[in-house]
Motif scaffolding. Structure first.
Motif, mmCIF file in Angstrom:
data_model
loop_
_atom_site.group_PDB
_atom_site.id
_atom_site.type_symbol
_atom_site.label_atom_id
_atom_site.label_comp_id
_atom_site.label_asym_id
_atom_site.label_seq_id
_atom_site.Cartn_x
_atom_site.Cartn_y
_atom_site.Cartn_z
ATOM 1 N N UNK A 113 0.828 -1.200 0.000
ATOM 2 C CA UNK A 113 0.000 0.000 0.000
ATOM 3 C C UNK A 113 0.871 1.262 0.000
ATOM 4 N N UNK A 114 0.491 2.230 -0.825
ATOM 5 C CA UNK A 114 1.127 3.544 -0.752
ATOM 6 C C UNK A 114 0.034 4.600 -0.619
ATOM 7 N N UNK A 115 0.451 5.826 -0.405
ATOM 8 C CA UNK A 115 -0.512 6.920 -0.317
ATOM 9 C C UNK A 115 -0.090 8.060 -1.247
ATOM 10 N N UNK A 116 -1.087 8.772 -1.711
ATOM 11 C CA UNK A 116 -0.811 9.908 -2.582
ATOM 12 C C UNK A 116 -1.850 10.988 -2.310
ATOM 13 N N UNK A 117 -1.530 12.195 -2.728
ATOM 14 C CA UNK A 117 -2.503 13.281 -2.624
ATOM 15 C C UNK A 117 -2.864 13.733 -4.027
ATOM 16 N N UNK A 118 -4.149 13.656 -4.310
ATOM 17 C CA UNK A 118 -4.647 13.985 -5.641
ATOM 18 C C UNK A 118 -5.303 15.363 -5.633
ATOM 19 N N UNK A 119 -5.400 15.943 -6.820
ATOM 20 C CA UNK A 119 -6.161 17.186 -6.990
ATOM 21 C C UNK A 119 -7.640 16.802 -7.061
ATOM 22 N N UNK A 120 -8.406 17.126 -6.008
ATOM 23 C CA UNK A 120 -9.814 16.723 -5.944
ATOM 24 C C UNK A 120 -10.678 17.650 -6.792
ATOM 25 N N UNK A 121 -10.330 18.932 -6.806
ATOM 26 C CA UNK A 121 -11.086 19.912 -7.581
ATOM 27 C C UNK A 121 -10.186 21.131 -7.788
ATOM 28 N N UNK A 122 -10.530 21.931 -8.786
ATOM 29 C CA UNK A 122 -9.706 23.119 -9.057
ATOM 30 C C UNK A 122 -10.120 24.258 -8.136
ATOM 31 N N UNK A 123 -9.148 24.938 -7.552
ATOM 32 C CA UNK A 123 -9.474 26.037 -6.630
ATOM 33 C C UNK A 123 -10.003 27.254 -7.381
ATOM 34 N N UNK A 124 -10.870 27.996 -6.703
ATOM 35 C CA UNK A 124 -11.200 29.338 -7.177
ATOM 36 C C UNK A 124 -10.612 30.298 -6.164
ATOM 37 N N UNK A 125 -9.597 31.015 -6.564
ATOM 38 C CA UNK A 125 -8.864 31.836 -5.609
ATOM 39 C C UNK A 125 -7.893 30.967 -4.834
ATOM 40 N N UNK A 145 -2.029 1.266 -4.830
ATOM 41 C CA UNK A 145 -1.126 0.125 -4.808
ATOM 42 C C UNK A 145 0.273 0.584 -5.216
ATOM 43 N N UNK A 146 1.264 0.103 -4.511
ATOM 44 C CA UNK A 146 2.639 0.434 -4.900
ATOM 45 C C UNK A 146 2.916 -0.181 -6.274
ATOM 46 N N UNK A 147 3.389 0.623 -7.214
ATOM 47 C CA UNK A 147 3.631 0.084 -8.559
ATOM 48 C C UNK A 147 4.848 -0.838 -8.583
ATOM 49 N N UNK A 148 4.886 -1.685 -9.574
ATOM 50 C CA UNK A 148 6.042 -2.563 -9.782
ATOM 51 C C UNK A 148 6.856 -1.987 -10.933
ATOM 52 N N UNK A 149 8.147 -1.768 -10.716
ATOM 53 C CA UNK A 149 8.930 -1.152 -11.790
ATOM 54 C C UNK A 149 9.027 -2.051 -13.020
ATOM 55 N N UNK A 150 8.818 -1.440 -14.209
ATOM 56 C CA UNK A 150 9.019 -2.141 -15.468
ATOM 57 C C UNK A 150 10.471 -2.045 -15.891
ATOM 58 N N UNK A 151 10.758 -2.503 -17.090
ATOM 59 C CA UNK A 151 12.134 -2.481 -17.581
ATOM 60 C C UNK A 151 12.674 -1.057 -17.572
ATOM 61 N N UNK A 174 3.211 14.231 -4.948
ATOM 62 C CA UNK A 174 2.826 14.222 -3.518
ATOM 63 C C UNK A 174 2.428 12.783 -3.181
ATOM 64 N N UNK A 175 3.411 11.984 -2.801
ATOM 65 C CA UNK A 175 3.158 10.550 -2.645
ATOM 66 C C UNK A 175 4.250 9.921 -1.786
ATOM 67 N N UNK A 176 3.921 8.786 -1.227
ATOM 68 C CA UNK A 176 4.908 8.066 -0.415
ATOM 69 C C UNK A 176 5.877 7.267 -1.271
ATOM 70 N N UNK A 177 5.454 6.932 -2.482
ATOM 71 C CA UNK A 177 6.293 6.133 -3.368
ATOM 72 C C UNK A 177 6.187 6.686 -4.784
ATOM 73 N N UNK A 178 7.235 6.432 -5.551
ATOM 74 C CA UNK A 178 7.202 6.844 -6.939
ATOM 75 C C UNK A 178 8.000 5.880 -7.799
ATOM 76 N N UNK A 179 7.547 5.692 -9.020
ATOM 77 C CA UNK A 179 8.206 4.765 -9.941
ATOM 78 C C UNK A 179 8.462 5.510 -11.247
ATOM 79 N N UNK A 180 9.731 5.641 -11.620
ATOM 80 C CA UNK A 180 10.086 6.432 -12.805
ATOM 81 C C UNK A 180 11.214 5.744 -13.567
ATOM 82 N N UNK A 181 11.327 6.024 -14.856
ATOM 83 C CA UNK A 181 12.486 5.525 -15.610
ATOM 84 C C UNK A 181 13.773 6.064 -14.979
ATOM 85 N N UNK A 182 14.814 5.273 -14.979
ATOM 86 C CA UNK A 182 16.084 5.682 -14.372
ATOM 87 C C UNK A 182 16.589 6.991 -14.965
#
Lengths: 346, 346
Positions: A4-16, A29-35, A99-107
Motif C-alpha cells: 500500500x502507498x498513499x498519494x494526494x490527488x487534486x480533488x477539484x480546481x481552486x477558485x482563488x 497500490x505500490x507500482x512494480x517497476x518495469x524495464x 505528492x506521494x509516499x512512493x514513486x516509480x520512474x524511468x532511471x
C-alpha cells in the motif's frame, strides 16, 4: 512490507486560494517497476509556489494536473526496487515523484544523490530547483556587476536567499523584502542582506517605495522578480537605466487563477509597465528553470562547495507527514513558511 | 541675406492629442557661430513620434521641451557659416537643429553628408535615426533566425519598413500591420512583407488577433514594438516560447501624456503582460537609439549599400513649409503620413 502507498490527488480546481477540499488523500497500490524503471520510497518532498499554477486549467508553460491526478512535486528518497543497472536498492535519488509516499520512474528521469556529500533535503532547495533558479536567473539575465544594487522579495525563501547571497558575493548591495520582522532579521543575519524590508509594515506600494528608496540610494539595477503585485509596483519607478528584471514567478497573483492571467492590479497598468521598460531601457526576461538544465552541472560545481563550506547559507522548513502537505502548501502560499518548505514523508 | 530666421516653439503643453494652439511660429535673429560652431540653413527637417513625448512635462528618457523653447528635431541643411576647420560653407550636415529654418551647433554635434552619395533626406529616415532604430532593435534584441515569423506595426513607416526588410533578407516570414488598405498594399508591394493587416479593418484586438493567427500559422517569434495598444493586445497571446520583443516606442498611448504613463488600456492588464513574459520565456528589451550610436558606422556599412542598390526600399512623405510642421505632425500622430515624414523647410 505492505504493498500500500498513499498519494494526494487534486480533488477539484481552486477558485482563488486553494482550500483543503481541493485535495484528497488516497491509498493506492505500490507500482512494480518495469524495464528500466526504479521504485523509490519517498523521504522528503518539496512544496513550491509553481504548484499553484498546475492546479488551474489554463494553458501555461506546463500542463495542468488533471482532476484526480497526483499533485506534482520533486522529491527525494531511497530506491527500494530497480529494473535499471544504474540504480540499486539503498541508493538515494531525486525525481518528480509527486505528492506521494512512493514513486516509480524511468532511471533516466532520476538524479542519484550521495547522502555522504550533502543532506538529501538540499536536493530540494539550496542545491536543487529553487537554488538553481536563483543562480541561473541572476547570472544569466541579471548580469550582476560589483557596486550595483539588487532587490529580491521572498528574501528568506530558497530562491530569494540564493539570489541575495550570490549577488552579495559578486559585490552588489543587496536589499531583501520579506513578510514579517523575523524574516527580515533572518535575511540580514543568516543570509547577509545589506537591508531587508517587511512588506507587511507598509500599507501600500507608495509607502514601500519610499522605504526602498532609502535603502537603495543609487536606485535599483536588478530586480529579481518572483512575487509581482505590490512589490513590483513599488520597485518599478526606482529601476535604473539599463536595469534587468529576470522573472521566475509572480506568487502575489497566482491565486487569481491562470498563473496570474486573471489578476487585476489597481496600482499597475500595462501601458505604465511597458513605458517603464522603454524609458529605462530595461531588459525583462521570463524563464522556467526546466529549460536550462544544461547549466545544472555548472551550478553544482560553483555553488555546492560554497554551501558545504558555509559561505552560502540555507534554511529548511520541514513539515511532518504527507497528509499535512495540503495545509502546509496553503500556508506557504500565504508566506507561512520560514525557509525552503519541505514535507517529511517517511 | 536677411538676418531673420523662423522657428516653431512649444506654446503650451497638450492635454491629449496636440492641437495647433500648442505651437507658435516665431521670428528670431539668425545666430552667429562662436568658436568651433557651425551655422546651417535647414533644407529638410524630420518629424517623428518621439517628439510627442518631449511635449509633456514628465520624466522620460530625455528632458521635455520647455514651454517657449524650440521644438526638437533632427534636420539636414547647408553650412552657411563656420568657425570650425571641419566644415566650410557649402557643406551639407545633419544635426539636431529643431523645428527651425536655421541652426547653430558645435561641429562635434554635426554629421557631414555627401549629397553625391545619397539624397540628403535619407539621413532623416532610411539611413538616419529611424532606419538605424529598426536595424539595431531587430539585430540586437530581436535576434532574427531564418524560418521565424516577425510582426511589426507601422509597417510602411521608416522604422517598420526597415525592420520588415532586414528580417525578410534574413529569411524570416514578415507580417506587417498598417492603417488602411493602401498602406497594406505598399507593405506587401514595395516593402516585400509576406502579408500586411489593416488594423482599422478590425474592431477590436480579438478580431485582429484572429486575422494575425491566420497570417502567422507558426506563431510569432519576434514582435517589434513601436505602437502598444490594440496591436500589442492582439499579438501577446500569439507569441512563441522564447520570443523576443524589442520596444522602441508605443505611439498608441502617447497622447495620454507622460509618454504613455497616463494611459489606461481596457484589454491589457499588467499581471497579464507579466505572466505572458514568464510563461513564454520572452525577452523584452526597451531601448532608445541615442544610447547606441557606437553601432551607427556598422549600420551604414551594412545597410547603405542595400539602400543605394535598391535591395532595401524606402519611402518619404515630404510636406512643404516650416509653418505647416505642426499640422503635419498632428496628422502623422494619427497615421496621416505615408512613409517617413519630412518637412521641406527651404
Amino acid at each position: 512490507m505492505t504493498d500500500q502507498m498513499y498519494r494526494i490527488a487534486l480533488a477539484s480546481r481552486p477558485e482563488g486560494a486553494p482550500t483543503a477540499e481541493n485535495f484528497s488523500y488516497e491509498a493506492a497500490q505500490i507500482p512494480t517497476p518495469g524495464a528500466g524503471e526504479v521504485l523509490v520510497r519517498v523521504h522528503y518532498m518539496s512544496l513550491d509556489p509553481y504548484m499553484r499554477g498546475r492546479m488551474d486549467d489554463a494553458k501555461s508553460y506546463a500542463a495542468p494536473v488533471p482532476v484526480g491526478g497526483t499533485m506534482e512535486a520533486g522529491a527525494v528518497g531511497e530506491v527500494i526496487a530497480s529494473q535499471s543497472p544504474h540504480f540499486k536498492p539503498g541508493d538515494f535519488a531525486f525525481g518528480m515523484f509527486g505528492w506521494a509516499t512512493h514513486g516509480c520512474l524511468p532511471a533516466s528521469h532520476l538524479r542519484k544523490l550521495d547522502p555522504a556529500q550533502a543532506p538529501i533535503t538540499t536536493a530540494l532547495g539550496v542545491l536543487g530547483m529553487p537554488g538553481f533558479t536563483g543562480w541561473h536567473g541572476l547570472t544569466e539575465y541579471g548580469k550582476p556587476k560589483a557596486g550595483e544594487t539588487l532587490v529580491v522579495a521572498a528574501a528568506t525563501g530558497p530562491v530569494g536567499s540564493m539570489v541575495g547571497q550570490v549577488a552579495r558575493l559578486a559585490g552588489l548591495r543587496t536589499v531583501g523584502i520579506a513578510g514579517g520582522a523575523d524574516k527580515c532579521e533572518l535575511a540580514t543575519g543568516r543570509f547577509g542582506f545589506d537591508a531587508c524590508l517587511d512588506h507587511r509594515a507598509y500599507e501600500n506600494a507608495r509607502d514601500l517605495r519610499t522605504a526602498l528608496k532609502q535603502e537603495c540610494p543609487d536606485g535599483i539595477d536588478i530586480y529579481f522578480e518572483n512575487v509581482g503585485g505590490k512589490v513590483l509596483e513599488a520597485v518599478m519607478p526606482l529601476m535604473n537605466p539599463f536595469g534587468r528584471i529576470p522573472i521566475c514567478g509572480m506568487i502575489a497573483w497566482y491565486n487569481a487563477g491562470g498563473l496570474g492571467a486573471g489578476a487585476r492590479d489597481q496600482g499597475l497598468t500595462a501601458p505604465g509597465l511597458w513605458r517603464n521598460i522603454l524609458v529605462n531601457f530595461l531588459s525583462v526576461n521570463g524563464f522556467i528553470i526546466s529549460n536550462h538544465f544544461d547549466r545544472f552541472p555548472q551550478f553544482l560545481q560553483e555553488v555546492a562547495p560554497k554551501v558545504l563550506g558555509g559561505e552560502i547559507a540555507y534554511l529548511e522548513d520541514i513539515a511532518e507527514g504527507l497528509e499535512n502537505a495540503p495545509a502546509t502548501f496553503i500556508s506557504m502560499l500565504g508566506g507561512g513558511n520560514v525557509g525552503k518548505q519541505i514535507v517529511k514523508v517517511i
